[in-house]
Design a protein around this motif. Sequence first.
Motif, short mmCIF file in Angstrom:
data_model
loop_
_atom_site.label_atom_id
_atom_site.label_comp_id
_atom_site.label_asym_id
_atom_site.label_seq_id
_atom_site.Cartn_x
_atom_site.Cartn_y
_atom_site.Cartn_z
N ARG A 1 41.91 40.80 40.38
CA ARG A 1 41.86 41.49 41.68
C ARG A 1 40.56 42.27 41.84
O ARG A 1 39.98 42.32 42.93
CB ARG A 1 43.06 42.42 41.82
CG ARG A 1 44.40 41.69 41.86
CD ARG A 1 45.56 42.64 42.15
NE ARG A 1 46.84 41.97 41.94
CZ ARG A 1 47.68 42.23 40.95
NH1 ARG A 1 47.39 43.20 40.07
NH2 ARG A 1 48.83 41.58 40.84
N TYR B 1 37.70 39.85 42.76
CA TYR B 1 37.77 39.46 44.18
C TYR B 1 37.33 40.61 45.07
O TYR B 1 36.62 40.40 46.07
CB TYR B 1 39.19 39.00 44.53
CG TYR B 1 39.45 37.55 44.21
CD1 TYR B 1 39.54 36.59 45.22
CD2 TYR B 1 39.58 37.12 42.89
CE1 TYR B 1 39.77 35.26 44.92
CE2 TYR B 1 39.81 35.78 42.59
CZ TYR B 1 39.91 34.86 43.61
OH TYR B 1 40.13 33.53 43.31
N LYS B 2 37.76 41.81 44.75
CA LYS B 2 37.41 42.98 45.55
C LYS B 2 35.90 43.20 45.55
O LYS B 2 35.29 43.41 46.61
CB LYS B 2 38.11 44.22 44.98
CG LYS B 2 37.76 45.53 45.67
CD LYS B 2 38.54 46.68 45.05
CE LYS B 2 38.19 48.02 45.69
NZ LYS B 2 36.80 48.44 45.37
N ILE C 1 46.40 36.74 43.88
CA ILE C 1 45.57 37.03 45.05
C ILE C 1 46.25 36.48 46.30
O ILE C 1 46.65 35.31 46.30
CB ILE C 1 44.17 36.39 44.89
CG1 ILE C 1 43.46 36.93 43.65
CG2 ILE C 1 43.32 36.63 46.13
CD1 ILE C 1 43.19 38.41 43.67
N THR D 1 43.10 36.53 51.17
CA THR D 1 41.95 37.04 50.40
C THR D 1 41.18 35.89 49.77
O THR D 1 39.94 35.88 49.77
CB THR D 1 42.43 38.01 49.31
OG1 THR D 1 43.12 39.10 49.93
CG2 THR D 1 41.25 38.55 48.51
N ASP E 1 41.45 41.09 58.12
CA ASP E 1 40.80 41.94 57.12
C ASP E 1 40.07 43.09 57.81
O ASP E 1 40.17 44.25 57.39
CB ASP E 1 39.81 41.11 56.30
CG ASP E 1 39.24 41.89 55.12
OD1 ASP E 1 40.03 42.39 54.30
OD2 ASP E 1 38.00 42.00 55.03
#
Length: 337
Positions: A13, A16-17, A99, A103, A285
């Motif tokens: 995570r 990805y962030k 995820i 995303t 988003d």
Amino acid sequence: MPQIVEDEAMTIRLIYKLFLEGHTPSSIAKQLMSLNILSPTKRQKWPVSTVISILKNEKYKGDAILQKRYTTDFLTKKTKTNEGEVPQYYVENSHPAIIPPETFGLVQEEFARRKSKGGYTACQSCFSSRIICGDCGSAYGSKVWHAGSKYQHTVWQCNNKFKEKDKCSTPHLYDETIKKIFVEVMNHLIKNKAEIFENYRLMIEKLTDCQNLEEELKKVDEECSSIEMMVDAFVSENTRVAMDQEEYQRRYNTYAESYDKLRNRHMALTEEIRKREAQKNQIHDFLGILEKRDQLLTEFDETLWRRTILEMVVLSKDEVNFRFKDGAEIKWPMKGI
């Protein structure tokens, strides 16, 4: 069924962030090592290729592609990457997701955006590759003026400003100028977010409605299957019955031409559906980020810049145009800044 290992999931995570915040795979690898997070092979060093693989692996959103590799020799157990030699099967929701699919989609779109800009952009500054010259379309780069003197300072300027005979008329900018304009624009959005939400609600409804596209796609697939069956029968007949080969080739070419047109239409429809889904994800988003903002900004927020801004196009010394990742654009004056 595979189970989620929460410590490893936290790392996934985080990767990805960071990517969605504008960091490159190389920068992410360095950050993971600085945090003493071990790689999947339990090593201190994080290869950039491992970060990219994680960002592109559909298994993290709960899906699976079967037969990515296949066995070429059952005696020696030798395997090979599947390059089309055997069928592959895409299985949705085959296991718990780490995820969210939205995303994952945002990350794939960001990969496509960076590729269109010529690869992974440097991450020394959050402004790298995102300030664009309105005259020539080139990116702004940072330049050091009066190096070594007490007047030394850094500015952002079109990289091609002096490369052509007719130099670009767009001005140079200071970091503080860019930050101040961004704060003004974001505060404008925060003040008007109720109206923005309503406008986007109508857009999301339109993007979500893909029924006509999906019905046409189904029809195209059926027509493709029909042609495939006719071609198989026609080729089989040619092996059993003496046919005029010129006539055979003419008819075969006609089938092939019709099939190619259908396949092209299939790709166009699939791409349109994908684009709508990608834009919908970008809007969700963006709205999610805006919804969390109740207080006006009092200073520049680098993470917010990375998450929302696609490009800031410098139109002139008096005006810039912000292009947001969700597709929206806002022109903003620079007078008095």
